[in-house]
Design an enzyme around this catalytic site. Structure first.
Site, PDB file in Angstrom:
ATOM      1  N   ASP A  22       0.820  -1.211   0.000  1.00 40.40           N
ATOM      2  CA  ASP A  22       0.000   0.000   0.000  1.00 40.40           C
ATOM      3  C   ASP A  22       0.859   1.270   0.000  1.00 40.40           C
ATOM      4  OD1 ASP A  22      -2.007  -1.848   0.351  1.00 40.40           O
ATOM      5  OD2 ASP A  22      -2.951  -0.802   2.029  1.00 40.40           O
ATOM      6  N   HIS A 168       3.588  -2.232   3.203  1.00 39.76           N
ATOM      7  CA  HIS A 168       3.572  -0.863   2.693  1.00 39.76           C
ATOM      8  C   HIS A 168       4.901  -0.543   2.013  1.00 39.76           C
ATOM      9  CE1 HIS A 168       0.367  -0.933   5.671  1.00 39.76           C
ATOM     10  NE2 HIS A 168      -0.142   0.127   5.083  1.00 39.76           N
TER      11      HIS A 168
END
Length: 212
Positions: A22, A168
């Site tokens: 992400d 992430h």
């Protein structure tokens, strides 16, 4: 299986996992992750922020050229339940257009920032023909830089056939994530897992009707 409209894992007899990243693309850490993924023959899905696609378009193109999937993660990462319907729609549509320009097609999946959603967000997602995607290893909390060992151990606790794993690659120092992913790929490949995109994982589901 979808829980309240969001999919954290699928029921499959195949030894498959989906890695997801992400908040990118990022000019430093996304290329490092691409190198690790290539080294271990893994595919992944990158949930990109539209404004970051604009800032680092060459990195986004590199992700696509490596055969990875790109999903919608809004334009600038708001809590979608706390903004007006028109703004929420713009967040999704603006990033959809950027991804379509980049890849030639609209993304198939969407992850709400902070996994923050309600019925309206789910309806907006469905209206754009997205599958809304969560993850099984939220406790890994790699975004908080809790240490490589923590990221690895909490992910290994939840790694199972059909699982979607969240990490992430943007918004901060992601060196812990890069190293943790490397270690996870080594360990999980030894256990016979293959790493596929989210769309490939969804296609492998034993009962695709239960994904709705």
């Amino acid at each position: 299986m979808a829980i309240n409209g969001i999919i954290h894992e699928v029921a499959t007899k195949k030894r498959l996992l989906a890695l997801t990243f992400d908040d990118g693309p990022d000019e430093t850490y996304t290329p490092q992750l691409l190198q690790v993924l290539a080294e271990y023959g893994a595919k992944a899905t990158f949930y990109m922020i539209g404004s970051s696609i604009e800032s680092y378009s060459s990195v986004a193109r590199e992700v696509h050229s490596h055969g990875h999937e790109i999903g919608n993660h809004t334009y600038n990462h708001p809590h979608l339940t706390k903004i007006a319907p028109a703004e929420r729609k713009e967040q999704l549509e603006r990033t959809d257009a950027l991804i379509k320009e980049l890849t030639g097609s609209s993304p198939a999946t969407f992850r709400p920032p902070y996994i923050d959603f309600d019925g309206d967000v789910a309806a907006e997602s469905a209206g754009m023909n997205y599958r809304m995607i969560g993850a099984v290893n939220m406790d890994a909390s790699d975004w908080a830089n809790p240490g490589v060992d923590h990221i690895v151990s909490k992910t290994m606790e939840q790694a199972r056939e059909g699982g979607i794993l969240i990490f992430h690659d943007g918004y901060g120092d992601r060196s812990q994530t890069v190293e943790a992913v490397r270690l996870l790929l080594i360990d999980l490949k030894k256990q016979g897992y293959q790493f596929v995109t989210v769309s490939e994982l969804l296609a492998s589901a034993d009962d695709k009707d239960n994904l709705q």
